[in-house]
Design a protein around this motif. Structure first.
Motif, PDB file in Angstrom:
ATOM      1  N   LEU A 279       0.835  -1.199   0.000  1.00 39.98           N
ATOM      2  CA  LEU A 279       0.000   0.000   0.000  1.00 39.98           C
ATOM      3  C   LEU A 279       0.867   1.245   0.000  1.00 39.98           C
ATOM      4  O   LEU A 279       1.776   1.371   0.828  1.00 39.98           O
ATOM      5  CB  LEU A 279      -0.925   0.018   1.224  1.00 39.98           C
ATOM      6  N   ASN A 280       0.600   2.150  -0.928  1.00 41.06           N
ATOM      7  CA  ASN A 280       1.274   3.440  -0.980  1.00 41.06           C
ATOM      8  C   ASN A 280       0.198   4.523  -0.941  1.00 41.06           C
ATOM      9  O   ASN A 280      -0.618   4.627  -1.856  1.00 41.06           O
ATOM     10  CB  ASN A 280       2.107   3.581  -2.259  1.00 41.06           C
ATOM     11  N   LEU A 281       0.193   5.318   0.114  1.00 40.42           N
ATOM     12  CA  LEU A 281      -0.763   6.408   0.273  1.00 40.42           C
ATOM     13  C   LEU A 281      -0.039   7.720   0.058  1.00 40.42           C
ATOM     14  O   LEU A 281       0.861   8.078   0.831  1.00 40.42           O
ATOM     15  CB  LEU A 281      -1.423   6.378   1.655  1.00 40.42           C
ATOM     16  N   VAL A 282      -0.417   8.424  -1.024  1.00 43.07           N
ATOM     17  CA  VAL A 282       0.285   9.644  -1.428  1.00 43.07           C
ATOM     18  C   VAL A 282      -0.668  10.826  -1.283  1.00 43.07           C
ATOM     19  O   VAL A 282      -1.777  10.810  -1.849  1.00 43.07           O
ATOM     20  CB  VAL A 282       0.766   9.532  -2.889  1.00 43.07           C
ATOM     21  N   PRO A 283      -0.291  11.877  -0.539  1.00 36.89           N
ATOM     22  CA  PRO A 283      -1.158  13.070  -0.451  1.00 36.89           C
ATOM     23  C   PRO A 283      -1.156  13.823  -1.783  1.00 36.89           C
ATOM     24  O   PRO A 283      -0.106  13.993  -2.407  1.00 36.89           O
ATOM     25  CB  PRO A 283      -0.508  13.901   0.664  1.00 36.89           C
ATOM     26  N   VAL A 284      -2.318  14.252  -2.220  1.00 38.63           N
ATOM     27  CA  VAL A 284      -2.460  14.991  -3.484  1.00 38.63           C
ATOM     28  C   VAL A 284      -2.586  16.470  -3.155  1.00 38.63           C
ATOM     29  O   VAL A 284      -3.467  16.875  -2.381  1.00 38.63           O
ATOM     30  CB  VAL A 284      -3.699  14.506  -4.263  1.00 38.63           C
ATOM     31  N   MET A 285      -1.704  17.285  -3.755  1.00 41.29           N
ATOM     32  CA  MET A 285      -1.691  18.719  -3.485  1.00 41.29           C
ATOM     33  C   MET A 285      -1.968  19.473  -4.783  1.00 41.29           C
ATOM     34  O   MET A 285      -1.480  19.110  -5.846  1.00 41.29           O
ATOM     35  CB  MET A 285      -0.330  19.153  -2.926  1.00 41.29           C
TER      36      MET A 285
END
Length: 607
Positions: free
Chosen positions: A335-341
């Motif tokens: 699992l890779n959780l990447v914040p979207v900006m």
């Protein structure tokens, strides 16, 4: 748009009608005023003429005589003047009237026209006559006589004037109706000329709103509406190009997402799922319809995933984790959780799911393979080294011991050679560096020769080899590799079957499911698409728990028995890969103490 055209037409007709009506009213009023003014001037002239030729009676005469005289004069003058004539003294007494008896008439001093005449001006007024019951025009003027001043008043009915006004209004109404009709026609054509292009522009705008970007306005005039049409067409061209670009980008993005091996889940800042790729659907066991638009906590997944997403929202930072999922099937996910900006503002979380079960399994298999190879190599090497050290230590002087040790060293060297050969063979097969040479193989004679090669080995254990094969069964295969498959399986059957047992080889054609074997004719008997090779023994069997793993490298059901039989643990793995290189399948059935059956199916013709 039709209602707008109607309203515009009615407004134009109304404006024209009001203008004509106002003009008619003004014209009628001016006509009446001019006519009355002309009458007044004419009546003044007539009074002057009458006064010039008038013979006035003496004021000393009795009143009865004066009444008779002036009444007679008034009657005579009326025939020439065609007007009602009244003679009035300055005190308002009526001396004579052409139409009425002066005795019965009121004092006229208060009458408007008389009062004005007494002041020295020409008096005039219009009112309803009490005696004639008609609108009358009265004109009075003071005249000088030898006996003193008198008032002469002429009265004329305005019936003719009013009739003229009525005739004027009749003509005006008729012309107004005609003008209305003409104005309506002209207004409709003008309104149509204005609204029809607007109608078309509106229809085109609605079609563009429905995403029909090929819609265009037909411009016929180079006026303001034409400029609007050109602007709409330019906007439609721009929208069509932009939407085509957007569709291409969406199609490319959708194609990329659908074909990615990783699952993609997009969650907005409110925690609602806005995107779910096809691979993510497979991994999570939910469809886009079920999850898109809903909160991530509504997904009936394990609590650890929900907690991880919540942590990513709280920290707004990258998180990497591996987690075992048990729904819809057990698998290990990365699992890779990447914040979207966007513009330095947090707008959501991108969750990337990668199924690493196969990778981890391969890594485990590689580790096990290395460990197994090391272990398998270590055993014969240790034996060779140990017996060689024994011989070097002085045992070589004993000829019988030396021969025994050298035989062991030789056997272990052979075993080591076979192991290395099998490892290299399996490596080449797995990497598909083994070129197969396909040629027609007649299975009855081929199977007979293969069985014959192992008859001596079977005879040593009193094992019977049976062959069941029909003639004229052909298959396209690599003959050497096919023989390697059968010999490996036959050797296993012989090795794991107790003395006095039986190993059976059966070769048969496989017809399509739509063809019944009992309804075959001479024409359809050769229409089989696959062949089936069955190798069955009456050996010790394989426990059910071991069946899924018997094709793994170095996997042994009974390690002690396999090592004593000289097996390397790679034979069945090699068999499986060779069958797959022939585009075939292999299956196994076994029961402990009863025996084992391997079934191989290979297509007759390869693409």
């Amino acid at each position: 748009m039709n209602s707008f055209r109607s309203r515009l037409t009615l407004i134009m007709i109304g404006i024209i009608g009001l203008s004509v009506l106002a003009s008619g009213l003004l014209m009628a009023q001016m006509f009446k005023q001019n006519h009355i003014q002309a009458l007044e001037e004419s009546m003044v002239r007539e009074i002057r003429i009458l006064a010039a030729g008038m013979k006035w009676e003496s004021a000393d005469d009795n009143m009865t005589a004066q009444f008779q005289y002036y009444s007679q004069v008034a009657s005579d003058m009326k025939r020439n003047a065609d007007s009602r004539i009244t003679f009035i003294r300055t005190d308002g007494v009526v001396l004579g009237d052409s139409d009425h008896d002066p005795h019965t008439m009121d004092n006229h001093k208060s009458r408007k026209e008389v009062a004005k005449a007494l002041s020295g001006d020409i008096g005039s007024s219009i009112r309803m006559s009490d005696t004639t019951n008609q609108n009358m025009l009265y004109v009075a003027m003071q005249v000088q006589a030898d006996q003193g001043p008198y008032i002469i008043r002429l009265a004329m009915s305005l019936e003719d004037v009013e009739q003229s006004i009525r005739n004027l209004w009749t003509a005006l109404i008729v012309w107004l109706l005609v003008l209305f009709l003409v104005a309506a026609l002209i207004s409709y054509r003008v309104a149509s000329g204005m609204t029809r292009p607007l109608e078309q522009i509106t229809k085109v705008a609605k079609r563009i709103q429905r995403q029909e970007y090929i819609a265009r306005v037909t411009v016929k005039k180079q006026d303001e509406i034409g400029e609007l049409g050109y602007a709409i067409n330019a906007m439609a061209d721009s929208l069509q190009v932009q939407m085509e670009r957007i569709r291409q980008n969406e199609s490319q993005l959708e194609s990329v997402l659908d074909n990615m091996i990783n699952g993609i889940v997009m969650i907005d800042v409110t925690g609602h799922i806005v995107l779910l790729s096809r691979r993510a659907e497979d991994i999570l066991g939910f469809t886009s319809r079920e999850l898109v638009g809903r909160h991530y906590s509504d997904a009936r997944q394990q609590h650890e995933l929900t907690s991880l997403i919540r942590e990513a929202f709280e920290k707004q930072s990258y998180i990497h984790e591996e987690m075992t999922f048990y729904y819809p099937e057990e698998r290990l996910l990365e699992l890779n959780l990447v914040p979207v900006m966007q513009d330095n503002e947090f707008v959501g979380i991108l969750l990337v799911l990668q199924d690493v079960s196969a990778i981890r399994r391969l890594e485990r298999m590689r580790s096990e393979f290395v460990a197994n190879v090391s272990h398998e190599l270590k055993t014969p090497v240790a034996a060779v080294k140990g017996f060689a050290e024994t011989l070097l230590g002085g045992a070589v002087k004993d000829e019988e011991t030396t021969r025994s040790f050298l035989q062991i060293i030789y056997d272990e060297s052979e075993r080591l050679n076979r192991l290395i050969g099998d490892i290299l063979e399996l490596s080449k097969i797995e990497s598909r560096r083994v070129p197969l040479t396909f040629s027609p193989v007649e299975m009855q004679s081929f199977a007979a020769k293969t069985v014959q090669l192992l008859e001596a080995e079977a005879a040593r254990k009193s094992i019977r080899l049976d062959l069941i094969a029909e003639g004229d069964i052909y298959v396209e295969a690599d003959e050497d590799r096919l023989r390697q498959i059968m010999m490996n399986l036959l050797s296993n059957g012989i090795n794991y079957t107790p003395e006095g047992g039986k190993v059976t080889v059966m070769v048969e054609p496989v017809w399509p499911a739509s063809v019944s074997p009992y309804a075959l004719s001479d024409e359809t008997r050769d229409d089989y698409e696959r062949i089936r090779i069955v190798i069955k023994d009456t050996g010790i069997g394989i426990p059910k728990k071991d069946l899924p793993r018997i094709f793994e490298r170095f996997y042994r059901v009974d390690k002690a028995r396999s090592r004593s039989s000289g097996g390397t643990g790679l034979g069945l793995s090699i068999v499986k890969h060779l069958v797959e290189l022939h585009n075939g399948t292999i299956a196994v059935e076994s029961e402990v103490g009863v025996g084992t059956k391997f079934t191989i199916e290979i297509p007759v013709i390869h693409p």
